[in-house]
Design a protein around this motif. Structure first.
Motif, PDB file in Angstrom:
ATOM      1  N   MET A   2       1.114  -1.185  -0.524  1.00 48.05           N
ATOM      2  CA  MET A   2       0.350   0.399   0.442  1.00 48.05           C
ATOM      3  C   MET A   2       0.813   1.334   0.307  1.00 48.05           C
ATOM      4  SD  MET A   2      -3.108   0.578   2.588  1.00 48.05           S
ATOM      5  CE  MET A   2      -2.545   2.390   3.960  1.00 48.05           C
ATOM      6  N   SER A   3       0.258   2.328  -0.396  1.00 50.27           N
ATOM      7  CA  SER A   3       0.783   3.603  -0.911  1.00 50.27           C
ATOM      8  C   SER A   3       1.246   4.536   0.634  1.00 50.27           C
ATOM      9  CB  SER A   3       1.451   4.325  -1.907  1.00 50.27           C
ATOM     10  OG  SER A   3       0.418   5.493  -1.786  1.00 50.27           O
ATOM     11  N   ASP A   4       2.461   5.015   0.364  1.00 45.22           N
ATOM     12  CA  ASP A   4       2.476   6.072   1.849  1.00 45.22           C
ATOM     13  C   ASP A   4       3.443   6.791   1.761  1.00 45.22           C
ATOM     14  OD1 ASP A   4       2.118   6.866   4.222  1.00 45.22           O
ATOM     15  OD2 ASP A   4       3.423   5.719   5.328  1.00 45.22           O
ATOM     16  N   THR A   5       2.738   7.630   1.564  1.00 47.97           N
ATOM     17  CA  THR A   5       3.080   9.030   0.404  1.00 47.97           C
ATOM     18  C   THR A   5       3.345  10.259   1.781  1.00 47.97           C
ATOM     19  OG1 THR A   5       2.064   8.895  -1.158  1.00 47.97           O
ATOM     20  CG2 THR A   5       3.491  11.152  -0.797  1.00 47.97           C
ATOM     21  N   ILE A   6       4.703  10.274   2.202  1.00 46.09           N
ATOM     22  CA  ILE A   6       5.288  10.952   3.235  1.00 46.09           C
ATOM     23  C   ILE A   6       5.185  12.409   2.661  1.00 46.09           C
ATOM     24  CG2 ILE A   6       7.513  10.646   3.153  1.00 46.09           C
ATOM     25  CD1 ILE A   6       7.593  10.926   5.832  1.00 46.09           C
ATOM     26  N   LEU A   7       6.242  13.029   1.214  1.00 48.55           N
ATOM     27  CA  LEU A   7       5.935  14.085   0.416  1.00 48.55           C
ATOM     28  C   LEU A   7       5.245  14.431  -0.879  1.00 48.55           C
ATOM     29  CD1 LEU A   7       7.089  17.012   1.007  1.00 48.55           C
ATOM     30  CD2 LEU A   7       9.002  15.572  -0.300  1.00 48.55           C
ATOM     31  N   SER A   8       4.487  14.904  -0.760  1.00 49.92           N
ATOM     32  CA  SER A   8       3.586  15.056  -2.715  1.00 49.92           C
ATOM     33  C   SER A   8       3.792  16.403  -2.897  1.00 49.92           C
ATOM     34  CB  SER A   8       2.059  14.351  -2.543  1.00 49.92           C
ATOM     35  OG  SER A   8       1.594  15.097  -1.547  1.00 49.92           O
ATOM     36  N   VAL A   9       4.134  16.509  -4.163  1.00 50.90           N
ATOM     37  CA  VAL A   9       4.034  17.930  -4.512  1.00 50.90           C
ATOM     38  C   VAL A   9       3.053  17.375  -6.081  1.00 50.90           C
ATOM     39  CG1 VAL A   9       6.273  19.249  -6.092  1.00 50.90           C
ATOM     40  CG2 VAL A   9       6.550  18.154  -4.138  1.00 50.90           C
ATOM     41  N   GLN A  10       2.333  18.480  -6.249  1.00 50.49           N
ATOM     42  CA  GLN A  10       1.061  18.488  -7.248  1.00 50.49           C
ATOM     43  C   GLN A  10       0.972  20.045  -8.343  1.00 50.49           C
ATOM     44  OE1 GLN A  10      -1.766  18.426  -4.902  1.00 50.49           O
ATOM     45  NE2 GLN A  10      -0.747  16.167  -4.240  1.00 50.49           N
ATOM     46  N   GLY A  11       1.018  19.613  -9.489  1.00 47.04           N
ATOM     47  CA  GLY A  11       1.230  20.971  -9.959  1.00 47.04           C
ATOM     48  C   GLY A  11       2.197  21.872  -9.827  1.00 47.04           C
ATOM     49  N   LEU A  12       3.820  22.219  -9.652  1.00 45.94           N
ATOM     50  CA  LEU A  12       4.176  22.592  -9.099  1.00 45.94           C
ATOM     51  C   LEU A  12       4.954  23.789  -9.989  1.00 45.94           C
ATOM     52  CD1 LEU A  12       5.377  22.871  -6.058  1.00 45.94           C
ATOM     53  CD2 LEU A  12       7.393  22.771  -6.266  1.00 45.94           C
ATOM     54  N   VAL A  13       4.520  24.657  -9.865  1.00 44.99           N
ATOM     55  CA  VAL A  13       5.126  25.699 -10.859  1.00 44.99           C
ATOM     56  C   VAL A  13       6.413  26.798 -10.075  1.00 44.99           C
ATOM     57  CG1 VAL A  13       4.349  27.401 -12.588  1.00 44.99           C
ATOM     58  CG2 VAL A  13       3.757  25.566 -12.750  1.00 44.99           C
ATOM     59  N   ARG A  42       1.305  23.063  -5.097  1.00 46.51           N
ATOM     60  CA  ARG A  42       1.048  22.257  -3.999  1.00 46.51           C
ATOM     61  C   ARG A  42       1.558  21.086  -3.417  1.00 46.51           C
ATOM     62  NH1 ARG A  42      -3.890  21.246  -0.886  1.00 46.51           N
ATOM     63  NH2 ARG A  42      -3.630  18.766  -0.361  1.00 46.51           N
ATOM     64  N   ILE A  43       1.942  21.679  -2.102  1.00 49.38           N
ATOM     65  CA  ILE A  43       3.322  21.149  -1.453  1.00 49.38           C
ATOM     66  C   ILE A  43       2.264  20.273  -0.320  1.00 49.38           C
ATOM     67  CG2 ILE A  43       5.282  19.897  -0.649  1.00 49.38           C
ATOM     68  CD1 ILE A  43       5.977  22.967  -2.241  1.00 49.38           C
ATOM     69  N   VAL A  44       2.222  18.640  -0.266  1.00 55.07           N
ATOM     70  CA  VAL A  44       2.188  18.091   1.052  1.00 55.07           C
ATOM     71  C   VAL A  44       2.769  17.538   2.053  1.00 55.07           C
ATOM     72  CG1 VAL A  44      -0.069  16.769   1.681  1.00 55.07           C
ATOM     73  CG2 VAL A  44      -0.057  18.308   0.256  1.00 55.07           C
ATOM     74  N   LEU A  45       2.996  17.985   3.175  1.00 51.37           N
ATOM     75  CA  LEU A  45       4.423  17.197   3.630  1.00 51.37           C
ATOM     76  C   LEU A  45       3.275  16.559   5.122  1.00 51.37           C
ATOM     77  CD1 LEU A  45       7.280  16.686   4.356  1.00 51.37           C
ATOM     78  CD2 LEU A  45       7.265  18.354   6.044  1.00 51.37           C
ATOM     79  N   ASP A  46       3.562  15.153   4.867  1.00 49.54           N
ATOM     80  CA  ASP A  46       2.691  14.043   5.463  1.00 49.54           C
ATOM     81  C   ASP A  46       1.391  14.610   6.110  1.00 49.54           C
ATOM     82  OD1 ASP A  46       3.488  11.956   7.789  1.00 49.54           O
ATOM     83  OD2 ASP A  46       3.972  12.787   9.312  1.00 49.54           O
ATOM     84  N   GLY A  47       0.621  15.221   5.504  1.00 44.53           N
ATOM     85  CA  GLY A  47      -0.904  15.294   5.470  1.00 44.53           C
ATOM     86  C   GLY A  47      -0.958  16.572   5.764  1.00 44.53           C
ATOM     87  N   HIS A  48       0.011  18.047   5.156  1.00 40.96           N
ATOM     88  CA  HIS A  48      -0.476  19.049   5.965  1.00 40.96           C
ATOM     89  C   HIS A  48       0.157  19.813   4.780  1.00 40.96           C
ATOM     90  CE1 HIS A  48      -1.398  18.620  10.357  1.00 40.96           C
ATOM     91  NE2 HIS A  48      -0.071  17.875  10.608  1.00 40.96           N
ATOM     92  N   SER A  49      -0.376  20.785   3.813  1.00 38.46           N
ATOM     93  CA  SER A  49      -0.218  21.260   3.296  1.00 38.46           C
ATOM     94  C   SER A  49       0.644  22.267   3.869  1.00 38.46           C
ATOM     95  CB  SER A  49      -1.646  22.540   2.532  1.00 38.46           C
ATOM     96  OG  SER A  49      -0.923  23.505   1.979  1.00 38.46           O
ATOM     97  N   VAL A  50       2.391  22.900   2.758  1.00 33.33           N
ATOM     98  CA  VAL A  50       3.504  23.500   3.044  1.00 33.33           C
ATOM     99  C   VAL A  50       3.524  24.055   2.143  1.00 33.33           C
ATOM    100  CG1 VAL A  50       3.650  21.401   4.728  1.00 33.33           C
ATOM    101  CG2 VAL A  50       5.279  21.892   2.680  1.00 33.33           C
ATOM    102  N   GLY A  51       3.173  24.617   0.783  1.00 34.82           N
ATOM    103  CA  GLY A  51       3.291  25.377   0.377  1.00 34.82           C
ATOM    104  C   GLY A  51       3.251  26.293   0.315  1.00 34.82           C
ATOM    105  N   GLY A  52       5.172  27.331   0.082  1.00 39.00           N
ATOM    106  CA  GLY A  52       4.210  29.113   0.532  1.00 39.00           C
ATOM    107  C   GLY A  52       4.670  29.111   1.832  1.00 39.00           C
TER     108      GLY A  52
END
Ligand code: ATP
Ligand code: MG
Length: 256
Positions: free
Chosen positions: A1-12, A61-71
């Motif tokens: 099962m995937s367990d993503t700790i850090l995800s980046v979405q559509g980052l520009v 968007r940047i999501v770290l361990d479930g929290h949006s941290v972008g910016g």
């Protein structure tokens, strides 16, 4: 099962009219070593700066361990467990090796540096443990700035490990190192990260390092992700090969 700790979405990220990071998606699985590779100017360092908060995204968007941290500001992101390896040269080249690690521990916890406090003594004890683990114990009382280049990088990594990050970012950890020093640092990062369950995101030009220690590789080119997957899959990817073939006829491991 995937367990993503850090995800980046559509980052520009734009610099004036120039798009350095162009709609990047990235998913880093917990406990893995994830490499970002790509030619010079591909956008690797810019991507890392967006993730650590030292640059603000233009979009995405940047999501770290479930929290949006972008910016968010770097210290806010650091308190959520994401740490970039310190630049020793700019912080504490005049301190001893053990004091440098202790200072990192104290600074991370927002304490002031008071040499008489029990807190400082505790940090020095913790520092000693980490230095033993990374093979620098015999240098504990050496002035950090007088260490060899390879040992300075090992110290920088020790300083980062000492604060037990959830995600450790390394932007070219072996830059400027000899092949022998590179091998030592790569093994240090891999073994310490795996034994501590730390997730690592690294950018690296040395393909032996990348393919030797990474679980997953993302390839950036002109700000965009052009391939990703296991080291084996990426190495065989036609677009990756064609970009790298421009620099080396048959040895993809020498280029990034
Ligand atoms: N502050 C800035 N202002 C303007 N352009 C920038 C800035 N920072 C980076 N760039 C540009 O963005 C692009 C990506 O740079 P970046 O440093 O992220 O690449 P990189 O993949 O880390 O390259 P290298 O492998 O050389 O470290 C480059 O064309 C660079 O010139
Ligand atoms: Mg870079």
């Amino acid at each position: 099962m995937s367990d993503t700790i850090l995800s980046v979405q559509g980052l520009v990220r734009d610099f004036g009219g120039f798009r350095a990071v162009n709609n990047v998606d990235l998913a880093v699985e917990r406990g893995t070593i994830h490499a970002v590779i790509g030619p010079n100017g591909a956008g690797k360092s810019t991507l890392f700066k967006l993730i650590t908060g030292s640059l603000r995204p233009t979009k995405g968007r940047i999501v770290l361990d479930g929290h949006s941290v972008g910016g968010r500001r770097p210290h806010v992101i650091a308190t959520r467990g994401l740490v970039q390896v310190f630049q020793l040269s700019s912080i504490c080249a005049r301190l001893t090796v053990a004091e440098s690690v202790a200072l990192g521990i104290i600074a991370h916890r927002h304490r002031t540096l008071d040499v008489f406090s029990s807190y400082h003594r505790r940090a020095l004890v913790q520092a000693t443990v980490v230095l033993e683990q990374v093979g620098l114990a015999s240098q504990a009382t050496t002035i950090a700035g007088t260490l060899s280049h390879g040992d300075q990088r090992a110290l920088e990594i020790a300083m980062a490990l000492a604060i037990s990050p959830r995600v450790l970012l390394l932007d070219e950890p072996t830059a400027g190192m000899s092949p022998a020093e590179t091998a030592v640092i790569a093994q240090l990062v891999a073994s310490e990260a795996r034994s501590r369950g730390i997730t690592v995101l690294l950018s690296e030009h040395d393909m032996d390092v990348v393919f030797g220690i990474s679980d997953h590789v993302t390839v950036l080119h002109q700000g965009q992700v052009i391939a990703e997957g296991t080291p084996e899959a990426v190495r065989a990817h036609p677009e990756v090969m064609s970009i790298y073939l421009g620099r080396s006829a048959d040895r993809t491991e020498e280029i990034a």
